[in-house]
Design a protein around this motif. Structure first.
Motif, PDB file in Angstrom:
ATOM      1  N   THR A 212      29.555  36.537  48.598  1.00  0.00           N
ATOM      2  CA  THR A 212      29.279  37.437  47.482  1.00  0.00           C
ATOM      3  C   THR A 212      30.190  38.658  47.572  1.00  0.00           C
ATOM      4  O   THR A 212      30.459  39.164  48.667  1.00  0.00           O
ATOM      5  CB  THR A 212      27.813  37.885  47.490  1.00  0.00           C
ATOM      6  OG1 THR A 212      27.466  38.344  48.811  1.00  0.00           O
ATOM      7  CG2 THR A 212      26.902  36.740  47.104  1.00  0.00           C
ATOM      8  N   TYR A 228      38.161  37.493  41.593  1.00  0.00           N
ATOM      9  CA  TYR A 228      37.913  36.229  40.878  1.00  0.00           C
ATOM     10  C   TYR A 228      39.201  35.421  40.759  1.00  0.00           C
ATOM     11  O   TYR A 228      39.223  34.211  41.044  1.00  0.00           O
ATOM     12  CB  TYR A 228      37.321  36.524  39.505  1.00  0.00           C
ATOM     13  CG  TYR A 228      37.214  35.318  38.599  1.00  0.00           C
ATOM     14  CD1 TYR A 228      36.349  34.265  38.919  1.00  0.00           C
ATOM     15  CD2 TYR A 228      37.966  35.230  37.436  1.00  0.00           C
ATOM     16  CE1 TYR A 228      36.251  33.155  38.089  1.00  0.00           C
ATOM     17  CE2 TYR A 228      37.873  34.127  36.599  1.00  0.00           C
ATOM     18  CZ  TYR A 228      37.012  33.091  36.929  1.00  0.00           C
ATOM     19  OH  TYR A 228      36.927  31.988  36.109  1.00  0.00           O
ATOM     20  N   LEU A 245      31.372  30.614  41.287  1.00  0.00           N
ATOM     21  CA  LEU A 245      32.170  31.793  40.938  1.00  0.00           C
ATOM     22  C   LEU A 245      31.651  32.454  39.673  1.00  0.00           C
ATOM     23  O   LEU A 245      31.635  33.681  39.552  1.00  0.00           O
ATOM     24  CB  LEU A 245      33.642  31.404  40.757  1.00  0.00           C
ATOM     25  CG  LEU A 245      34.425  31.058  42.028  1.00  0.00           C
ATOM     26  CD1 LEU A 245      35.845  30.631  41.668  1.00  0.00           C
ATOM     27  CD2 LEU A 245      34.467  32.242  42.987  1.00  0.00           C
ATOM     28  N   THR A 249      28.680  34.985  42.526  1.00  0.00           N
ATOM     29  CA  THR A 249      29.686  35.551  43.432  1.00  0.00           C
ATOM     30  C   THR A 249      29.926  37.039  43.227  1.00  0.00           C
ATOM     31  O   THR A 249      29.983  37.802  44.190  1.00  0.00           O
ATOM     32  CB  THR A 249      31.020  34.793  43.285  1.00  0.00           C
ATOM     33  OG1 THR A 249      30.814  33.418  43.597  1.00  0.00           O
ATOM     34  CG2 THR A 249      32.082  35.370  44.218  1.00  0.00           C
TER      35      THR A 249
END
Length: 507
Positions: A212, A228, A245, A249
């Motif tokens: 995370t 990302y 994702l 995340t």
């Protein structure tokens, strides 16, 4: 095409009395872009549902759909059917499209109130519905002329968010708008951290799929966006990883309304449909209440510096200080999981200030985390900020024993026309992997900072001074002779007198 469209939108907003700054341009463009994006997202979701034989329930009621209120199309199925333009985008039916006072009244009195209700009706804060309600609860339409608004809508309607290529180009242009807002000065700079620096920080911290990533001072979400992009470029990304994702995340918090809106929009344009960004004051949370379930694997942030927090906010932290960035640093240390990693930008004065809060915070950092790298940045890295900064890279769970310093020395002055670039940071990235010594890098043993009790050099009250002192660069400390100084002063006086004489001769 997209770039010119954005320029044309700014030109229209510049003419409107309700929009006077670059911040206004970005804010007003954002809400219109968001509604166009939402319309394209609904079309994609509907197409996907039909392919699987499922029924799609739209988010937005028919009256408030983009193709109804903003850009109703002509009767030719949405295409210009002239012989030379059979593939042109849909043309707006100007007989049906509202403009002038009618458009302003609809937007202010019907559209915005309708969209605000999504905040209370959405099932969960992580949904796109909740983001719709949150965004439109935090802003208002500032465009005063319905004719200007009509022209902006017409321009935005030309944009497409359907293909990956379109979304990528759009996100890049939006980043440019955020950058321009930062370069505009005043408080715009707080929204923009140079992307080459962010990318470098992300590479050093190296977030992995399944971890995370958190930014408690999210601003325009630059750190989350770059994390990302970095993570989705890693090998082995399948459907499962892509969903992780998307949903599990990236997390952020932002206090200011405009920054929140820009951050959410920026993440959406980069491909995160429902960003996990909360509109809240991170520092209003008591860090003693943070539990294991609240913690993150990675922290990436550039908290605001120079701010002054009230006594009630300071009460949420064990080390009391009015300096906003120092409170954020305490928050970041606390919210990291054991073994968690961080890259945090902070003023370089944090390394050497002798006030009680600074000393205590440095002590906490060194004792609870491994501060393994300090990147010393040159002045001008942050356009208009006027302060020097460093980046602290640390890992939670073990005390610091050695610190590797890198001083970024460039042969040019940084500024608006000469910004930091990725090539400037290549040497740092290369050497950081092995913590090698060079002209610009060196390692310091923490025992040397504190002193060694066994050798009798232990300081009675160590200040934990971490200031950057490059041992490989000699500074010229030779004092000039008084005669030389007086001679230069005389020369300067004579030059000034000559200039004044010429000016008087022209009057």
């Amino acid at each position: 095409m997209f770039e010119q469209t954005f320029k044309n939108i700014d030109d229209k907003l510049w003419k409107d009395p309700g929009c006077s700054t670059e911040l206004d341009y970005v804010e007003q463009t954002s809400w219109i872009l968001f509604l166009k994006y939402l319309d394209d997202l609904e079309k994609d979701r509907k197409d996907a549902a039909e392919l699987t034989g499922k029924k799609y329930t739209p988010i937005i009621d028919k009256k408030f759909k983009w193709d109804v209120w903003a850009a109703p199309k002509n009767e030719n199925g949405g295409l210009d059917t002239t012989p030379t333009a059979s593939t042109r985008p849909a043309r707006i039916d100007h007989h049906k499209a509202m403009t002038g006072d009618d458009l302003i009244e609809f937007v202010n009195d019907e559209l915005f109130p309708y969209l605000r209700k999504f905040k209370t009706s959405a099932e969960h804060p992580d949904t796109i519905e909740y983001k719709v309600g949150e965004i439109f609860s935090e802003l208002k339409n500032k465009i005063q002329s319905g004719y200007n608004l009509r022209e902006v809508i017409n321009l935005v309607d030309e944009l497409r968010f359907r293909s990956s290529k379109e979304k990528h180009e759009m996100s890049a242009l939006y980043e440019d708008k955020i950058k321009n807002m930062g370069n505009a000065g005043r408080n715009g700079g707080e929204y923009y951290t140079p992307r080459p620096l962010i990318k470098t920080i992300v590479k050093v911290v190296n977030p992995k799929i399944g971890e995370t990533v958190y930014d408690g001072a999210v601003g325009s979400a630059g750190f989350l966006v770059e994390a990302y992009e970095f993570m989705r470029g890693q090998p082995g990304i399948g459907t499962k990883e892509a969903r992780i994702l998307q949903e599990k995340t990236f997390f952020g918090k932002e206090k200011k309304s405009l920054a929140y809106i820009i951050g959410v929009m920026n993440m959406i344009l980069h491909g995160i449909e429902a960003p996990n960004i909360l509109h809240t004051n991170t520092l209003a949370e008591n860090i003693s209440d943070i539990q294991e379930r609240d913690r993150y694997h990675v922290v990436l942030a550039n908290p605001p510096f120079g701010g002054k927090e009230r006594a009630e906010v300071q009460g949420n932290f064990p080390i009391k200080t009015g300096e906003t960035a120092f409170l954020f640093l305490q928050h970041f240390i606390k919210i990291l999981k054991a073994g968690g990693r961080a890259g945090v930008v902070i003023k370089n004065t944090f390394l050497s200030n002798t006030d009680n809060a600074s000393v205590s915070l440095r002590k906490t950092l060194l004792e609870t985390c491994n501060l393994h790298t300090v990147l010393d940045l040159p002045g001008g890295t942050f356009t208009g900020a006027g302060v020097k900064t460093v980046v602290l890279f640390f890992e939670k769970g073990a005390p610091t024993k050695k610190i590797w310093y890198y001083q970024l020395n460039l042969e040019r002055n940084l500024g608006k026309t000469n910004p930091l670039n990725e090539k400037d940071l290549e040497d740092f990235l290369k050497l950081q992997k092995t913590k090698a010594d060079s002209e610009n890098s060196w390692t310091v043993d923490v025992a040397d900072i504190l002193g060694d009790e066994s050798t009798g050099t232990m300081h009675r009250a160590p200040t934990y001074d971490l200031s950057v002192k490059n041992p490989h660069r000699k500074t010229d400390t030779t004092l000039r002779a008084p005669a030389a100084i007086l001679a230069e002063m005389k020369s300067l006086d004579e030059e000034s007198a000559a200039i004044l004489e010429k000016i008087q001769g022209l009057l």
